[in-house]
Scaffold this active site. Sequence first.
Site, PDB file in Angstrom:
ATOM      1  N   GLY A  13      49.052 -70.972 -17.422  1.00 35.02           N
ATOM      2  CA  GLY A  13      49.979 -70.460 -18.421  1.00 35.02           C
ATOM      3  C   GLY A  13      49.888 -71.164 -19.756  1.00 35.02           C
ATOM      4  N   ILE A  14      51.047 -71.446 -20.337  1.00 36.55           N
ATOM      5  CA  ILE A  14      51.110 -72.050 -21.666  1.00 36.55           C
ATOM      6  C   ILE A  14      50.459 -73.428 -21.679  1.00 36.55           C
ATOM      7  CG2 ILE A  14      52.707 -73.002 -23.376  1.00 36.55           C
ATOM      8  CD1 ILE A  14      54.596 -70.658 -22.701  1.00 36.55           C
ATOM      9  N   ASP A  60      56.043 -85.311  -9.687  1.00 36.01           N
ATOM     10  CA  ASP A  60      57.248 -84.494  -9.588  1.00 36.01           C
ATOM     11  C   ASP A  60      58.194 -84.910 -10.708  1.00 36.01           C
ATOM     12  OD1 ASP A  60      59.535 -83.122  -8.980  1.00 36.01           O
ATOM     13  OD2 ASP A  60      59.786 -83.964  -6.977  1.00 36.01           O
ATOM     14  N   ASN A  83      55.552 -79.649 -21.842  1.00 40.21           N
ATOM     15  CA  ASN A  83      55.533 -78.212 -21.587  1.00 40.21           C
ATOM     16  C   ASN A  83      56.155 -77.839 -20.245  1.00 40.21           C
ATOM     17  OD1 ASN A  83      54.393 -75.333 -21.607  1.00 40.21           O
ATOM     18  ND2 ASN A  83      53.369 -76.262 -19.843  1.00 40.21           N
ATOM     19  N   TYR A 148      68.930 -72.948 -17.281  1.00 40.41           N
ATOM     20  CA  TYR A 148      67.714 -72.978 -18.089  1.00 40.41           C
ATOM     21  C   TYR A 148      68.042 -72.969 -19.577  1.00 40.41           C
ATOM     22  CZ  TYR A 148      63.190 -71.600 -20.023  1.00 40.41           C
ATOM     23  OH  TYR A 148      62.039 -71.550 -20.761  1.00 40.41           O
ATOM     24  N   LYS A 152      67.325 -76.071 -22.269  1.00 43.98           N
ATOM     25  CA  LYS A 152      66.459 -75.930 -23.437  1.00 43.98           C
ATOM     26  C   LYS A 152      67.220 -76.220 -24.732  1.00 43.98           C
ATOM     27  CE  LYS A 152      62.534 -74.964 -21.494  1.00 43.98           C
ATOM     28  NZ  LYS A 152      61.368 -75.852 -21.615  1.00 43.98           N
TER      29      LYS A 152
END
Length: 245
Positions: A13-14, A60, A83, A148, A152
């Site tokens: 992914g990113i 982890d 990320n 989430y 963020k």
Amino acid sequence: MGRRILITGARRGIGAAIAVGLARPGHKLWLHHLAAAEEAESVARLCRDLGAEATLLDADLADPGAVRDLADRAGAVDVLVNNAAKASNVDFAELPLPEWQQTFAVNVTAPMLLAQALSAGMAERGWGRIVNVVSPTVRMGGPSGPAYVSSKAALIGLTRSLARALGPAGITVNALSPGAIRTEGEAELAGGRDVEAHAPLLATQALPRALVPEDLVATVRLLVSEGSGALTGQVLEVGGGLVFR
């Protein structure tokens, strides 16, 4: 000049796109993953094909001790890209405390601990770049779950605070907000319905096309470049005009 770069969540992914995008002769990349050595190794091979050194580091990020150990194993780092993230779509009414705590552990505490551990060396050398990957859901209030979105938002606050704290040492700290990027992890979380979830988002973008992780690479290169020394404490929206600041 070769730089030493740590990218968390670099197996796909990113994170994978950023790793490959920053790979070049003379650079040393540490690619973090969690129990996904085969996927991460494929990314490392792409980086090596571009002339960079690439080493895998398993950790982890929900475990503070493992995060500190990750920083120790990486050693001297010039560029840190936070990320890796824990996605959480659990609705507020059903949100259990452990889900909230683990989301914050990965999305906020781990970036803080890595920045804390690695910025000391950056300060000694008088140069450093930290990039935190955030989310436009902070401005939208969704469609992700409250754990989430809140984590963020906290990471944006951490970005701005660290920009003030580390600026005198020649370290810049910025946030990258990717927008509605289609990734493998998102598809898994949505049970394969990520295309449906993105449809209403695409309809509101100024650029009406699906975005891919590679769309972020040029901006990350800017943020970690020699010439970006006056750019700090900012949240860069790279989402095709999904939101405007």
